[in-house]
Design a protein around this motif. Structure first.
Motif, short mmCIF file in Angstrom:
data_model
loop_
_atom_site.label_atom_id
_atom_site.label_comp_id
_atom_site.label_asym_id
_atom_site.label_seq_id
_atom_site.Cartn_x
_atom_site.Cartn_y
_atom_site.Cartn_z
N LEU A 228 0.84 -1.20 0.00
CA LEU A 228 0.00 0.00 0.00
C LEU A 228 0.87 1.25 0.00
N PRO A 229 0.43 2.32 -0.65
CA PRO A 229 1.21 3.57 -0.62
C PRO A 229 1.09 4.24 0.73
N ARG A 230 1.90 5.23 0.93
CA ARG A 230 1.84 5.99 2.18
C ARG A 230 0.52 6.74 2.28
N GLU A 231 0.03 6.87 3.50
CA GLU A 231 -1.23 7.56 3.71
C GLU A 231 -1.16 9.03 3.27
N SER A 242 1.34 5.82 -11.29
CA SER A 242 1.22 4.47 -11.85
C SER A 242 1.06 4.51 -13.36
N VAL A 243 0.26 5.44 -13.86
CA VAL A 243 0.09 5.58 -15.31
C VAL A 243 1.41 5.98 -15.96
N LEU A 244 2.07 6.97 -15.39
CA LEU A 244 3.30 7.50 -15.98
C LEU A 244 4.41 6.45 -16.04
N PHE A 245 4.70 5.82 -14.92
CA PHE A 245 5.83 4.91 -14.88
C PHE A 245 5.54 3.58 -15.57
N THR A 246 4.27 3.18 -15.62
CA THR A 246 3.94 1.99 -16.41
C THR A 246 4.15 2.28 -17.89
N ALA A 283 12.88 2.67 -8.02
CA ALA A 283 12.56 4.09 -8.15
C ALA A 283 11.12 4.42 -7.80
N THR A 284 10.21 3.48 -8.00
CA THR A 284 8.79 3.81 -7.89
C THR A 284 8.15 3.35 -6.58
N GLY A 285 8.89 2.60 -5.76
CA GLY A 285 8.31 2.12 -4.50
C GLY A 285 7.75 3.23 -3.63
N PRO A 286 8.52 4.29 -3.34
CA PRO A 286 7.99 5.34 -2.46
C PRO A 286 6.81 6.10 -3.05
N LEU A 287 6.60 6.02 -4.36
CA LEU A 287 5.52 6.78 -5.01
C LEU A 287 4.20 6.02 -5.05
N GLY A 288 4.19 4.79 -4.56
CA GLY A 288 2.96 4.02 -4.58
C GLY A 288 2.58 3.50 -5.95
N VAL A 289 3.55 3.30 -6.83
CA VAL A 289 3.28 2.82 -8.18
C VAL A 289 3.00 1.33 -8.15
N THR A 322 -6.71 2.35 -8.41
CA THR A 322 -5.44 2.60 -9.11
C THR A 322 -4.84 1.31 -9.63
N VAL A 323 -4.89 0.27 -8.82
CA VAL A 323 -4.30 -1.02 -9.20
C VAL A 323 -4.99 -1.60 -10.44
#
Length: 374
Positions: A228-231, A242-246, A283-289, A322-323
């Protein structure tokens, strides 16, 4: 080929022989499914087995890294429980901190009172982010090695069905296989590794210690892929990321697997994908991707069956939306971006390709084009 009399004799044999006979008969009937049925069944099995291998190793890496941090933290807390003084010259905390119940005047702070702090040795335990990223990347490379040519990710499955105009029944069977393989990996790792995080606690009478249950929280659910991403991250930020990095991942993976100079072997494709996934996860873990809906949803279904809190379905500002939708949208945008970039650089109608007005310019452009395709 066995004769009918042989099959009849096998039917009267012990149960193991009868089971083998039934399996052979099932395989023979599968051949009568027709081309579509055979393709769907083959796709399902390949994606299921590949996803099982990839997710099992990925979850095992998460378990191993979390266990290392857990053990190190436990030892440090035991070693510093009495709060030893910090070494000379090291300032851990301010000597005086605001405290409404304190006796030291602090005119510049609310409450105007403070107290002398007690020095303790605090150690921060960051997650092994690099090891996790490498482990997940290599885990998917292993899954693709076992089942070459598979996607192991609904994002690429749907993108392939859209842009390659493949049969949708194949995409549906692939996604079902990915889900089944992911759930099986979660259950397997739960059975194998549930004792890693079980701790001893006092019994009801407080006279002895007993082994407790596996803690079921959002933190332990993340070990199975339900990250889960950060609150503090709003819904719009996680969806956009998620859209951008995917889309960027699709733009990197697709040309790597389909180079104009010629396709690479399936065995090499697996490790190319693994190398791309590694920095992507890092790179994307902290962003909730989240770019793999199958891994997240299979972990969510597993946690529901294993009686984790049902609040996980609506956690983190409806992160499940989002998922389910952001990776597919990102894959489509990445596909269109690849097509547009290819047209811009290679199509004769593009303004960046050479014209007949200057023969020398045409030669230079042709040389550049050959170098790019080499």
């Amino acid at each position: 080929m066995p004769r009918e009399s042989d099959l009849e004799r096998d039917a009267q044999a012990p149960s193991s022989m009868a089971a083998s006979t039934r399996a052979i008969s099932s395989l023979r009937r599968a051949k009568r499914l027709g081309p579509r049925g055979t393709l769907a069944l083959r796709t399902f099995l390949m994606e299921c087995v590949g996803t099982f291998v990839a997710n099992l190793f990925a979850i095992a890496v998460l378990f191993a890294c979390a266990a290392n941090v857990y053990d190190a933290q436990g030892h440090t807390l035991m070693d510093t429980a009495t709060g030893p003084a910090m070494p000379p010259g090291v300032v851990a905390v301010n000597p005086v901190i605001p405290d409404p119940q304190g006796t030291i005047p602090l005119p510049t702070y609310p409450g105007h009172k403070g107290a002398i702090s007690t020095n303790h040795l605090y150690v921060v335990f960051p997650t092994d982010t690099l090891l996790v990223a490498m482990g997940i990347g290599f885990a998917y490379a292993m899954g693709l090695t076992v089942c070459p040519g598979c996607a192991l990710n609904p994002t690429f499955t749907v993108a392939s069905a859209i842009f390659e105009r493949g049969p949708w029944y194949k995409a549906a069977s692939a996604i079902v296989g990915q889900m089944v393989g992911g759930i099986a990996a979660c259950f397997t790792m739960y059975v194998a590794g549930r004792g890693v995080f079980q701790t001893h606690g006092p019994d009801g009478n407080g006279e002895s210690y007993v082994l407790g249950e596996f803690p079921k929280s959002a933190t332990t659910a993340s070990l199975f892929g339900l990250s889960l991403p950060r609150e503090s991250l709003p819904f719009g930020a996680t969806f956009f990321s998620s859209v951008l990095f995917t889309a960027l991942m699709v733009m990197v993976v697709t040309p790597a697997l389909n180079s104009p100079a010629g396709p690479i072997s399936l065995n090499m494709q697996a490790w190319v994908v693994g190398l791309v996934i590694t920095p992507f996860v890092l790179a994307t873990g902290p962003l909730g991707v989240q770019s793999n809906a199958a891994m997240y949803m299979s972990a969510l279904i597993f946690c529901t069956l294993a009686r984790w809190p049902s609040s996980l379905w609506g956690a983190a500002h409806g992160y499940i939306v989002t998922v389910l939708f952001a990776p597919v949208l990102g894959a489509m945008l990445g596909g269109f971006a690849i097509a547009g970039w290819g047209w811009l650089l290679l199509d004769p109608q593009s303004p960046l390709t050479w014209t007949d007005e200057s023969p020398q310019d045409a030669v230079d452009c042709e040389s550049s084009r050959r170098e790019m395709l080499a």
